[in-house]
Design an enzyme around this catalytic site. Structure first.
Site, mmCIF file in Angstrom:
data_model
loop_
_atom_site.group_PDB
_atom_site.id
_atom_site.type_symbol
_atom_site.label_atom_id
_atom_site.label_comp_id
_atom_site.label_asym_id
_atom_site.label_seq_id
_atom_site.Cartn_x
_atom_site.Cartn_y
_atom_site.Cartn_z
ATOM 1 N N LYS A 251 36.311 27.012 32.395
ATOM 2 C CA LYS A 251 36.562 28.434 32.139
ATOM 3 C C LYS A 251 37.241 28.648 30.805
ATOM 4 C CE LYS A 251 40.943 28.516 34.670
ATOM 5 N NZ LYS A 251 41.728 29.248 35.651
ATOM 6 N N HIS B 158 31.041 34.025 35.833
ATOM 7 C CA HIS B 158 31.991 35.052 36.291
ATOM 8 C C HIS B 158 32.744 35.494 35.049
ATOM 9 C CE1 HIS B 158 32.100 32.990 40.417
ATOM 10 N NE2 HIS B 158 31.678 32.027 39.621
ATOM 11 N N HIS C 3 29.234 39.341 37.570
ATOM 12 C CA HIS C 3 28.587 38.040 37.709
ATOM 13 C C HIS C 3 27.246 38.082 37.026
ATOM 14 C CE1 HIS C 3 31.685 38.031 40.822
ATOM 15 N NE2 HIS C 3 31.825 36.783 40.411
ATOM 16 N N ARG D 276 44.872 38.483 47.777
ATOM 17 C CA ARG D 276 45.318 37.086 47.777
ATOM 18 C C ARG D 276 46.754 37.018 48.294
ATOM 19 N NH1 ARG D 276 42.468 35.159 42.199
ATOM 20 N NH2 ARG D 276 40.418 35.988 42.766
ATOM 21 N N GLN E 45 39.661 43.612 40.105
ATOM 22 C CA GLN E 45 39.137 42.920 38.929
ATOM 23 C C GLN E 45 38.063 43.775 38.282
ATOM 24 O OE1 GLN E 45 37.754 39.436 41.097
ATOM 25 N NE2 GLN E 45 39.369 38.225 40.167
ATOM 26 N N ASP F 217 35.281 42.985 37.352
ATOM 27 C CA ASP F 217 34.525 41.765 37.595
ATOM 28 C C ASP F 217 33.050 41.937 37.248
ATOM 29 O OD1 ASP F 217 34.366 39.170 38.395
ATOM 30 O OD2 ASP F 217 34.581 39.558 40.538
ATOM 31 N N CYS G 43 32.425 37.370 44.187
ATOM 32 C CA CYS G 43 31.161 36.696 43.883
ATOM 33 C C CYS G 43 30.182 36.575 45.052
ATOM 34 C CB CYS G 43 31.376 35.336 43.238
ATOM 35 S SG CYS G 43 33.020 34.686 43.306
#
Length: 615
Positions: free
Chosen positions: A443, A489, A360, A338, A356, A358, A309
Site C-alpha cells: 500500500k 482500494h 474499489h 471498528r 471512508q 472509499d 470492499c
RNA sequence: GCCGGCAUAGCACAGUGGUAGUGCAGCUGAUUUGUAAUCAGCAGGUCGUCGGUUCGAAUCCGACUGCCGGCUCCA
C-alpha cells in the site's frame, strides 16, 4: 542502525540525564530504564516507591537547575561488557554511587547489546549512565528546561513488564526558544478540534450514543457535505461510479473475504439472529460454545462492516464482466465500524464508526500502473486543494520474515513494483517501509503532520491480488477466456471524520468560504432595517449562499463581535444609507472593513470565491 | 485494554463536612443602536452513576461510566 541525532535531540537527551541526576539526589534508590529525546522534549522512565506528582516538579527542577549551573561536563568512556555488568551489579549504573540493589533495567539493556558493539558510559558529576550518547559538552549547554507531565509506561512497552513512572520534560538551548515552544502549544490548544468542534457546534459525541461515535451537528454536516460534493465532482471527472451499500452484511461474506477471522479483535462482535440464539439457548449452549460456533463458522449472523470492499465486489459479480468493462471504478462514502480500544479513542481523529471516501477499482494487470498513478494524482490534488502540503508518502512493503501475508510471491512482486513506479512518477518524497503492508497487498499511505508534529494517516492506495482470488472474480478477456482482475482500494481523505478533525485544526476553525457553515451574516444597525436584511438573506439563500441575519436588539458592535467569534467569513452591515442605495457595507472576518458595494456585486464576488474554492 | 489525573448549569470556572455560587450563553422587558460585548430582571443543578462512612457528603471511602495525558521512538 546508526541514527544521527539532531543538535536539539542531543540537548534533550542530555536533559534526560540531568533529570535522572536530580531525581537521584532526592531519591537515591530510583531505578532508571530508558531516557530518550522525543518529539517536543524528552522523558526518563523510572521505578520508584514514591509516586511522583506534579507537586514534586519544583523540587526536581530546583536540583536540575543546580546541576545545569554547576556546568558538569559530559564525559564519554568506553568500557568492557564485564566491567559494565560489574557496575550494574553494584547498582552504579544510572546512579550517583554504589547501591545495594543492582541497576536491573540497565543490566537488562546491557545484555541486549549485540556482541562486538562498543559499550559506552556517560558521566556528568557523580552520575554514571550506560548510554550510547551522544551528549552536549556540558550541562550548562541546556539553556532552558521544564518538566511538563507524567505518565506511566510499561518497561519496553510490554504490559507483562513492570510499570514505570515516565517523567516528561522539554528543553532548549535558550529560554526564548522554549517560550516560543510553549506559545505554539497554547496555539495548538486553541485549535484543538475537540474544543472548536464544541464551540462552533460542528459535532457532538454523546455517552449515551457510544464512545467513538460521531454525531454531526448541522454546521459540521455542511462541511462534510461540501467535502463529499467536492470529491464527487472529482470522481465523475475520473470515471468513477458511485454506489450505496448497507452498514451490515452476513458474517459469511466477511468469512469469504477473510476480514472476519483476521480482524476479529478490531470488529464489533457479530449480531446473531434471534431464532439461532433461542434454539441454542434451548440446548443450554454456553457463551463459550456460542463463541466457538461463531468462530468455527457453524452458525451465521451479521457483522457491522469493517470494510466496504466485499459489498463492492458483490456489485462487480452482479453481472458478467468483460475486459471492455474494465477498469470498473466503484466509489462510496461508506461508513465502517471498528472496535478501537477505549483508550485509543480521541475526538474525531480516532473513532469507532467512520466514513471512508472509499472506492474499489477492478482492472487488468496491465492497467494497474495507470490506475495507481491516477489514484495518487487524485490524493495529491485533493490535499493541495486544502493546502495540506505537510505530508509524506509511505510505501508499505512485505516484511520478508513474516508469513502473515496472503497471496503468491509473484503477485506481491508485481504489486510492489507497480507501487514503486507510481510513487517515483509522482515526484514526491517517499519512504519504502518493510512490514507496513496490509495482509492482502502492498500500500501507499499519505501521512500528514499536524501542528504538534503528530502524524496522521489519511489517504491510502492499496493493491489487492488477494480478494479477487478469494471471491473467485473473473472477467472475459479479448481471448474469450476468463481472467482474474486486480483490485485497488483507495481513499484520498481516508475518513471524513479524521479529515474534518484535522481540517478544523488546520484552519483553526476559520474555514475558507466554500466550507464555512455560515458564509455571510447580515447585520442591520437597528431593527428598523430588519426587513431589508431579511430580503438580502432571501436573495442569497435562493442563490445557494448560506446566509442569515442577526435581528437581535444588540448594538452593531455586539453583533459584529458575535459574528467574529462564530467565525463567519463575511458580515454585511446595513442601515439607512445602504437601504437607500441598495448596497451593503462589507466587513470580512480576516480584513475588517472593506467598503460598500452594490448587493449584486458582492453576490457575484462571493459566488466566484465559493465556486473557485478559494482558500 | 493498562497506568495516572480529572468529572459542579449549555460553556468557562469557584466552592475541602453544615441552606450550591460567579461570568458568558438562554428567556423576558427596556433600549433602536454605524464596524469586536447596552441595561435590568428571570430561569436554569439528584454536584457523572451506584453504594458506603457520618447527625449531616459536591466535599471523605469504594465500585462503575466517561473524559484527558501516556503506553512506538529503547543503553
Amino acid at each position: 542502525m546508526p541514527y544521527e541525532m539532531t543538535d536539539l535531540e542531543r540537548l534533550r537527551h542530555s536533559s534526560a540525564h540531568v533529570l535522572a541526576t536530580a531525581i537521584l539526589r532526592i531519591w537515591p534508590e530510583a531505578q532508571f530504564a530508558a531516557g530518550p529525546p522525543v518529539e517536543g522534549g524528552f522523558y526518563y522512565d523510572v521505578e520508584l516507591e514514591h509516586r511522583i506528582t506534579p507537586e514534586d516538579f519544583p523540587r526536581i527542577e530546583k536540583e536540575m537547575l543546580a546541576i545545569v549551573a554547576a556546568n558538569q561536563p559530559f564525559e564519554r568512556e568506553e568500557i568492557s561488557r564485564e566491567n559494565a555488568l560489574k557496575l550494574g551489579q553494584s547498582g552504579r549504573l544510572a546512579a550517583l554511587s554504589n547501591r545495594t540493589m543492582p541497576s536491573k533495567f540497565k543490566m537488562d539493556i546491557l545484555r541486549e547489546i549485540p556482541e562486538g558493539e562498543v559499550i559506552t558510559l556517560y558521566r556528568n558529576g557523580e552520575f554514571v549512565d550506560l548510554c550510547a550518547g551522544p551528549h552536549v559538552v556540558s550541562t550548562a549547554s541546556i539553556g532552558a528546561f521544564k518538566l511538563t507531565h507524567l505518565a506511566s509506561a510499561f518497561y519496553r512497552g510490554d504490559e507483562r513488564n513492570p510499570q514505570l513512572q515516565r517523567i516528561y520534560g522539554t528543553s532548549f538551548s535558550t529560554p526564548e526558544e522554549m517560550d516560543a515552544h510553549f506559545a505554539i502549544l497554547e496555539e495548538a490548544k486553541k485549535r484543538d478540534h475537540r474544543k472548536l468542534g464544541k464551540d462552533l457546534r460542528l459535532f457532538h459525541i454523546d455517552d449515551s450514543v457510544g464512545q467513538g461515535l460521531i454525531l454531526w451537528c448541522p454546521a459540521g454536516a455542511i462541511i462534510r457535505q461540501e467535502l463529499q460534493n467536492f470529491l464527487s465532482t472529482e470522481l465523475r471527472l475520473q470515471g468513477y461510479q458511485q454506489v450505496f451499500t448497507p452498514h451490515i452484511a452476513r458474517l459469511n461474506l466477511f468469512r469469504t473475504s477473510g476480514h472476519f477471522p483476521y480482524y476479529a479483535e478490531s470488529q464489533f462482535p457479530p449480531i446473531i439472529e434471534r431464532e439461532t440464539l433461542l434454539s441454542l439457548a434451548s440446548e443450554n449452549c454456553s457463551c463459550a460454545e456460542l463463541a466457538n460456533h461463531v468462530q468455527e463458522g457453524e452458525i451465521d449472523g451479521f457483522l457491522l462492516k469493517p470494510m466496504n470492499c466485499p459489498m463492492h465486489i458483490k456489485i462487480f459479480t452482479s453481472q458478467p464482466r468483460s475486459y471492455r468493462h474494465l477498469p470498473l471504478r466503484l466509489a462510496e462514502f461508506g461508513t465502517v465500524y471498528r472496535w478501537e480500544q477505549s483508550g485509543e479513542l480521541s475526538g474525531m481523529t480516532r473513532v469507532r464508526g467512520f466514513t471512508q471516501d472509499d472506492a474499489h477499482l477492478f482492472c487488468t494487470k496491465e492497467q494497474i500502473d495507470t490506475e495507481i498513478q491516477n489514484c495518487l494524482g487524485l490524493v495529491n490534488k485533493v490535499l493541495k486543494a486544502f493546502r495540506m502540503e505537510n505530508y509524506r508518502v509511505r510505501v508499505g512493503l512485505r516484511d520478508p520474515a513474516s508469513c502473515k501475508y496472503v497471496g503468491s510471491p509473484e503477485n506481491w512482486n508485481h504489486a510492489e513494483d507497480a507501487c514503486h513506479k507510481a510513487v517515483t512518477q509522482l515526484g514526491v518524497l517517499y519512504s519504502e517501509e518493510e512490514g507496513e503492508a496490509a495482509f492482502y497487498g502492498p500500500k501507499i499511505d499519505f501521512v500528514i503532520k499536524d501542528i504538534l508534529g503528530r502524524e496522521w494517516q489519511l489517504g491510502t492506495v492499496q493493491v489487492d491480488f488477494n480478494l479477487p482470488i478469494r471471491f473467485g472474480l473473473s472477467y472475459t478477456g479479448p481471448d474469450g477466456k476468463p481472467h482474474v482482475p486486480v483490485m485497488i482500494h483507495r481513499a484520498p481523505l481516508g475518513s471524513l471524520e479524521r479529515f474534518v478533525g484535522l481540517l478544523i485544526e488546520h484552519f483553526a476553525g476559520d474555514f475558507p468560504l466554500w466550507l464555512a457553515p455560515e458564509q455571510t451574516r447580515i447585520l442591520p444597525v437597528s431593527e428598523k432595517f430588519a426587513d431589508f436584511a431579511q430580503s438580502i438573506v432571501n436573495l442569497f439563500v435562493q442563490s445557494g449562499i448560506r446566509a442569515s441575519a442577526d435581528l437581535s436588539s444588540e448594538k452593531i458592535g455586539a453583533k459584529i463581535r458575535l459574528a467574529q467569534v462564530e467565525k463567519v467569513p463575511y458580515m454585511l452591515i446595513v442601515g439607512g444609507r445602504e437601504q437607500a442605495s441598495g448596497q451593503v457595507s462589507v466587513r470580512s472576518r480576516k480584513n475588517g472593513e472593506e467598503g460598500t458595494l452594490p448587493i449584486d456585486d458582492f453576490q457575484r464576488r462571493i459566488q466566484f470565491e465559493i465556486e473557485s474554492r478559494e482558500l
